[in-house]
Design a protein around this motif. Structure first.
Motif, PDB file in Angstrom:
ATOM      1  N   HIS A 110      13.546  13.172 -16.747  1.00 39.36           N
ATOM      2  CA  HIS A 110      12.199  13.748 -16.847  1.00 39.36           C
ATOM      3  C   HIS A 110      11.615  13.583 -18.245  1.00 39.36           C
ATOM      4  N   HIS A 127       7.465  12.431  -8.476  1.00 35.19           N
ATOM      5  CA  HIS A 127       8.073  13.758  -8.391  1.00 35.19           C
ATOM      6  C   HIS A 127       8.680  14.008  -7.011  1.00 35.19           C
ATOM      7  N   HIS A 283       7.093  22.211  -7.816  1.00 34.86           N
ATOM      8  CA  HIS A 283       6.836  20.802  -7.515  1.00 34.86           C
ATOM      9  C   HIS A 283       6.884  20.505  -6.026  1.00 34.86           C
TER      10      HIS A 283
HETATM   11 CU   LIG Z   1       7.192  16.420 -14.301  1.00 37.51          CU
END
Ligand SMILES: [Cu+2]
Length: 365
Positions: A110, A127, A283
């Motif tokens: 990341h 993602h 996310h």
């Molecule tokens: Cu991210």
């Protein structure tokens, strides 16, 4: 209205500045590419049943993994999620770092790919692939339950700051310090981004911090409502009404994504946010909004905008985004293309959401 626009702009500017100060000069170039690529979006028809990249054979998704709200998980699943996450963060199993954890591997990716993963078209599919990598490692770490998202619609009525989620994950300490309570109390994170060299990590084990707040400008940050006032049905409707992929990606990333990263604060405001359990739940929620949009518009392979690549020599390149763009997490995870993660039940993906926004069921093959 002006105020909320200012928030979006400020959020974008701050996060972009955090990504890399150098990107500023790219904006006109990026805008030109975005404008051009909207018109050249691949129609779904052509992308239907696309061949998989890199010789992946076409595997049928017969038993999609269920993705449910954190609040739908059983107590046993939540307990298992928590203990697997802690297991994942235990030093010793890292693929990249001697003595590090699987979580360090995810964090390294990341941080290392920060410019490939953010503020460009790949934000959503990258993602999505990253979530898959996370759940693969969660399963290796013992998790057997369903995958979970944080459905913010459950919490915006009573205030994000009062969300039941914080009973599961713990709260902040009001000062920006380590997680003070709950099962993640005292959790550690192995890496920090090297602020002088974008993309580089520093191995520096430290407690995961949080600083819940609801105002970018307040010093010191005050908890406030964690931007609850900005989350409601009408903002969801705005997302769902986005006329094209590039518009949707930009508004999701600048809005719910940036705001929630900021509202949780602390670690969550760094590229080492992966160590914050809420990162993965947030996310998946962003992914669910994207999938809701895809379902509503009947278009799973619409992809457009720009791609950002940071080369080894430090230079950055901007290209027109394509479904054939590679997603490569340094070999932590299979190397695939954007196309392989565009459809929830094709390519390398095989999941179904319990609920999509706009009262949709995640039907279809
Ligand atoms: Cu991210």
């Amino acid at each position: 209205m002006v105020g909320s626009h200012l928030f979006v702009v400020l959020a974008a500017v701050l996060l972009a500045a955090q990504c890399a100060a150098k990107t500023t000069s790219f904006w006109p170039h990026i805008q030109a590419i975005e404008a051009r690529s909207v018109a050249t979006t691949v129609p779904d028809l052509e992308a239907r049943n696309p061949p998989l990249a890199n010789g992946h054979s076409s595997v049928k998704c017969t038993h999609p993994m269920q993705r449910v709200s954190w609040y739908t998980l059983t107590d046993a699943e939540r307990a298992s999620w928590t203990s697997s996450f802690r297991q994942l963060s235990k030093p010793g199993k890292s693929i990249f770092i001697k003595g590090g954890s699987f979580m360090d591997d995810l964090t390294l990716v990341h941080i290392g790919l920060q410019e490939e993963l953010h503020y460009n078209s790949c934000f959503l599919p990258c993602h999505s692939a990253f979530l898959r990598a996370f759940y693969s490692l969660m399963r290796v770490s013992g998790y057997q339950g369903r995958e979970a998202y944080w459905d913010i619609e459950h919490d915006w009525t009573h205030g994000i700051q009062n969300a039941a989620l914080w009973r599961s994950l713990g709260t902040d300490d009001g000062k920006g310090g380590p997680i003070p309570n709950g099962p993640f109390r005292g959790s550690h994170c192995g890496l920090l981004p090297n602020t002088k060299k974008p993309g580089y990590s520093v191995y520096k084990p430290h407690p995961v911090t949080r600083h819940f707040n609801g105002d970018w400008n307040a010093k010191p940050p005050a908890r406030g409502d964690m931007y609850t006032a900005h989350f409601n049905q009408s903002i969801i409707n705005t997302f769902l009404a986005a006329p094209d992929y590039a518009t949707l990606r930009r508004s999701l990333e600048d809005n719910i994504h940036a705001w929630m990263h900021q509202a949780i604060g602390g670690e969550m405001w760094l590229f080492s946010a992966t160590c914050e359990p809420a990162f993965w739940l947030l996310h998946m929620e962003i992914d669910r909004i994207w999938r809701s949009w895809q379902h509503l518009h009947g278009t799973y392979f619409q992809y457009a905008g720009h791609r950002r690549i940071r080369h080894k020599d430090g230079s950055t390149e901007i290209k027109v985004a394509s479904l054939d763009d590679p997603i490569d997490f340094y070999g932590l995870f299979e190397k695939v293309t954007v196309r392989d993660v565009m459809h929830p039940r094709r390519g390398i993906m095989c999941f179904r959401y319990e609920h999509l926004y706009n009262n949709q069921l995640d039907t279809g093959r």
